[in-house]
Design a protein around this motif. Structure first.
Motif, PDB file in Angstrom:
ATOM      1  N   UNK A   1      26.743  -8.416 -22.065  1.00  0.00           N
ATOM      2  CA  UNK A   1      25.928 -10.235 -21.791  1.00  0.00           C
ATOM      3  C   UNK A   1      27.458  -9.839 -20.398  1.00  0.00           C
ATOM      4  N   UNK A   2      28.271  -9.845 -20.383  1.00  0.00           N
ATOM      5  CA  UNK A   2      29.494  -9.691 -19.393  1.00  0.00           C
ATOM      6  C   UNK A   2      28.777  -9.554 -18.452  1.00  0.00           C
ATOM      7  N   UNK A   3      28.273  -8.191 -18.702  1.00  0.00           N
ATOM      8  CA  UNK A   3      26.710  -7.745 -17.327  1.00  0.00           C
ATOM      9  C   UNK A   3      25.861  -8.301 -16.820  1.00  0.00           C
ATOM     10  N   UNK A   4      25.649  -8.366 -17.723  1.00  0.00           N
ATOM     11  CA  UNK A   4      23.871 -10.112 -16.691  1.00  0.00           C
ATOM     12  C   UNK A   4      25.176 -10.647 -16.893  1.00  0.00           C
ATOM     13  N   UNK A   5      25.544 -11.590 -16.727  1.00  0.00           N
ATOM     14  CA  UNK A   5      26.691 -12.291 -16.351  1.00  0.00           C
ATOM     15  C   UNK A   5      26.937 -12.797 -14.773  1.00  0.00           C
TER      16      UNK A   5
ATOM     17  N   UNK B   1      16.033   0.069 -18.389  1.00  0.00           N
ATOM     18  CA  UNK B   1      16.267  -0.348 -20.321  1.00  0.00           C
ATOM     19  C   UNK B   1      16.401  -1.200 -20.341  1.00  0.00           C
ATOM     20  N   UNK B   2      16.681  -2.599 -20.489  1.00  0.00           N
ATOM     21  CA  UNK B   2      17.221  -3.663 -21.646  1.00  0.00           C
ATOM     22  C   UNK B   2      16.233  -3.920 -22.565  1.00  0.00           C
ATOM     23  N   UNK B   3      17.470  -4.661 -23.299  1.00  0.00           N
ATOM     24  CA  UNK B   3      17.263  -5.815 -24.111  1.00  0.00           C
ATOM     25  C   UNK B   3      15.789  -6.846 -23.599  1.00  0.00           C
ATOM     26  N   UNK B   4      14.697  -7.127 -23.876  1.00  0.00           N
ATOM     27  CA  UNK B   4      14.070  -8.057 -22.962  1.00  0.00           C
ATOM     28  C   UNK B   4      14.766  -9.127 -22.882  1.00  0.00           C
ATOM     29  N   UNK B   5      14.383 -10.232 -22.014  1.00  0.00           N
ATOM     30  CA  UNK B   5      15.451 -11.985 -21.543  1.00  0.00           C
ATOM     31  C   UNK B   5      14.067 -12.444 -22.916  1.00  0.00           C
ATOM     32  N   UNK B   6      13.108 -12.251 -23.163  1.00  0.00           N
ATOM     33  CA  UNK B   6      11.888 -13.455 -24.152  1.00  0.00           C
ATOM     34  C   UNK B   6      12.070 -12.977 -25.211  1.00  0.00           C
ATOM     35  N   UNK B   7      11.237 -11.737 -25.189  1.00  0.00           N
ATOM     36  CA  UNK B   7      11.187 -11.246 -27.175  1.00  0.00           C
ATOM     37  C   UNK B   7      11.910 -10.324 -26.965  1.00  0.00           C
ATOM     38  N   UNK B   8      11.915 -10.294 -28.964  1.00  0.00           N
ATOM     39  CA  UNK B   8      12.977  -9.576 -29.787  1.00  0.00           C
ATOM     40  C   UNK B   8      12.137  -7.827 -29.636  1.00  0.00           C
ATOM     41  N   UNK B   9      12.891  -7.409 -28.306  1.00  0.00           N
ATOM     42  CA  UNK B   9      12.547  -6.262 -28.200  1.00  0.00           C
ATOM     43  C   UNK B   9      13.597  -5.166 -27.338  1.00  0.00           C
TER      44      UNK B   9
ATOM     45  N   UNK C   1      20.758 -11.285  -8.957  1.00  0.00           N
ATOM     46  CA  UNK C   1      19.798 -11.478  -9.876  1.00  0.00           C
ATOM     47  C   UNK C   1      19.510 -13.134 -10.314  1.00  0.00           C
ATOM     48  N   UNK C   2      18.895 -13.304  -9.396  1.00  0.00           N
ATOM     49  CA  UNK C   2      18.537 -15.193  -9.921  1.00  0.00           C
ATOM     50  C   UNK C   2      18.286 -15.362 -11.054  1.00  0.00           C
ATOM     51  N   UNK C   3      18.035 -14.401 -11.729  1.00  0.00           N
ATOM     52  CA  UNK C   3      17.450 -15.076 -13.056  1.00  0.00           C
ATOM     53  C   UNK C   3      17.293 -14.021 -14.798  1.00  0.00           C
ATOM     54  N   UNK C   4      17.387 -14.031 -15.562  1.00  0.00           N
ATOM     55  CA  UNK C   4      17.667 -13.262 -16.194  1.00  0.00           C
ATOM     56  C   UNK C   4      16.320 -11.877 -16.377  1.00  0.00           C
ATOM     57  N   UNK C   5      15.221 -12.721 -16.012  1.00  0.00           N
ATOM     58  CA  UNK C   5      14.007 -12.070 -15.535  1.00  0.00           C
ATOM     59  C   UNK C   5      14.301 -10.676 -14.280  1.00  0.00           C
ATOM     60  N   UNK C   6      15.134 -11.787 -13.397  1.00  0.00           N
ATOM     61  CA  UNK C   6      15.532 -10.122 -12.274  1.00  0.00           C
ATOM     62  C   UNK C   6      16.757  -9.226 -13.051  1.00  0.00           C
ATOM     63  N   UNK C   7      16.502  -8.788 -14.237  1.00  0.00           N
ATOM     64  CA  UNK C   7      17.639  -7.922 -15.447  1.00  0.00           C
ATOM     65  C   UNK C   7      16.606  -6.894 -14.780  1.00  0.00           C
TER      66      UNK C   7
ATOM     67  N   UNK D   1      20.129  -4.353  -6.337  1.00  0.00           N
ATOM     68  CA  UNK D   1      21.320  -4.225  -7.094  1.00  0.00           C
ATOM     69  C   UNK D   1      20.960  -4.924  -8.563  1.00  0.00           C
ATOM     70  N   UNK D   2      19.993  -4.980  -8.923  1.00  0.00           N
ATOM     71  CA  UNK D   2      20.183  -5.041 -10.692  1.00  0.00           C
ATOM     72  C   UNK D   2      18.991  -4.588 -11.498  1.00  0.00           C
ATOM     73  N   UNK D   3      19.257  -3.338 -10.866  1.00  0.00           N
ATOM     74  CA  UNK D   3      18.229  -2.079 -11.032  1.00  0.00           C
ATOM     75  C   UNK D   3      19.103  -1.545 -11.406  1.00  0.00           C
ATOM     76  N   UNK D   4      17.609   0.208 -12.041  1.00  0.00           N
ATOM     77  CA  UNK D   4      18.220   1.984 -12.637  1.00  0.00           C
ATOM     78  C   UNK D   4      18.536   1.555 -13.639  1.00  0.00           C
TER      79      UNK D   4
END
Length: 396
Positions: free
Chosen positions: A227-231, A249-257, A239-245, A212-215
């Motif tokens: 941010x609202x879409x991630x929340x 294509x996405x702004x990385x959850x951990x790096x400025x990429x 999604x359990x956490x932001x790693x499951x977004x 449900x968090x893919x595509x």
């Protein structure tokens, strides 16, 4: 990926040819933003004799030489992963990929395995799913998402382009997303799944999008919208956490990429480098357009979703949909149109020569999906497909 900071022509049929936004005029300078590259690659482990999946990741990782931040576990014990250092050049990225792949391939051989840069398991996963012992969250995923976790035994390539703050990454994502289907077609390498031909060139793209968090990511009106879409994903339990977004294509959850996740794994390093070059040039093109205050491209969401499916179905050898008009176009024409669009940025990075030659070679020799089907056609044996994937992976 280690933290940043360093410790061709299109179809002549104008009625159906792609219509990308016009390129900037030659007198307009490109923005002077240094863009870096980093790549994550996931691999399967198969028995060297039977070519069946083996849950040998802990043993292989314990033997592999190299920084544990660069070679590490994935979601299941059938898989291992590499994360390159952040690099400024495609040449340095190639060296990293070659070195890390060699280390893993050697360690796999030491344990009677072979390394497989294949996005799908090809044959059925034996017995119960062996989740990674080092990832307790995987077990919570299995509890919450049930049979969806079977798709964890698939391998993708993630290209990180930086350095970008979140606001910029969100704005760039809106401009790159129309070309995600073309990137899927270029990388398509998973026609077989669970012992059968799926009728798709990239079944991984289809199977993974069942999460449900893919595509495809939404078109974001602002960073706040993103941010609202991630929340919403987190709050709904998708999604359990932001790693499951898991968006393509996405702004990385951990790096400025900006992280492009739509790609199938392919065996050859040259293909990996081409995909990274194209990704960086697409980001650079988007930055140029933002600097020129161009409006976001107008793309119908229903057309883009159909284009994604058609790319996964046909791959590079068939047809795709023009993301701007919805017209049916040869996938090769879409790839060449993308190359034409981003050629100035490829040239500025010193990547145009290689990207043009690598794309021409891919169009000439066929995609990974076509090569897999050709291997199967010789004797009707999936073992031949797996052996070819292993041989290509180790051809470094």
């Amino acid at each position: 990926m280690i933290e940043p900071g360093k410790s061709t022509s299109t179809s002549t049929n104008e009625s159906t040819s792609p219509r990308p936004r016009p390129s900037p005029t030659s007198g307009t300078p490109a923005p002077t933003v240094p863009l870096t590259l980093g790549v994550e690659e996931e691999f399967l482990l198969v028995d060297a004799r039977t070519f069946r999946l083996v849950p040998a990741a802990p043993q292989v990782l314990a033997t592999a030489a190299g920084d544990p931040n660069l070679i590490h576990a994935e979601g299941t014990r059938y898989q291992v992963e590499i994360s390159t250092p952040v690099e400024d050049s495609a040449a340095a990225l190639r060296e990293d990929l070659t070195t890390l792949r060699r280390s893993l391939a050697k360690a796999a051989r030491a344990h009677g395995c072979r390394l497989l840069a294949g996005p799908s398991p090809v044959v059925a996963v034996p017995g119960p799913l062996h989740l990674s012992d080092d990832e307790p969250r995987q077990r919570e995923m299995a509890r919450r998402f049930g049979s969806l976790t079977q798709t964890l035994v698939s391998c993708g390539r993630h290209v990180h382009v930086g350095t970008l703050d979140v606001d910029t990454a969100v704005a760039v994502a809106n401009r790159v997303r129309p070309w995600l289907p073309t990137l899927i077609a270029l990388s398509a390498n998973s026609p077989f799944w669970d012992g059968r031909d799926t009728g798709h060139a990239s079944w991984r793209a289809m199977a993974w999008s069942t999460w449900p968090s893919a595509g495809l990511p939404p078109h974001f009106g602002s960073t706040a919208h993103y941010c609202r879409s991630v929340q919403a994903l987190l709050g709904s339990g998708a999604a359990l956490d932001t790693k499951m977004v898991y968006w393509d294509l996405r702004p990385s959850a951990h790096w400025p990429t900006l992280e492009i996740r739509a790609l199938d794994m392919s065996p050859d390093v040259d293909g990996a480098v081409l995909q990274a070059e194209l990704a960086r040039a697409l980001v650079a093109t988007a930055l140029r357009e933002l600097a020129e205050h161009r409006p976001d491209p107008v793309v119908r969401e229903d057309v883009l979703r159909l284009a994604r499916w058609r790319a996964a179905h046909d791959g590079l050898e068939g047809f795709g949909l023009d993301p701007y008009t919805g017209a049916e176009v040869p996938a090769a024409d879409l790839a060449e149109a993308m190359l034409d669009l981003i050629a100035p940025e490829l040239a500025a990075a010193g990547d145009l020569d290689h990207a043009a030659k690598a794309l021409a070679g891919l169009l000439r020799d066929g995609s990974g999906a076509q090569r897999q089907r050709a291997a199967y056609a010789r004797r009707g044996s999936l073992d031949d497909v797996l052996r070819q994937l292993a041989d290509e992976t180790e051809d470094l």
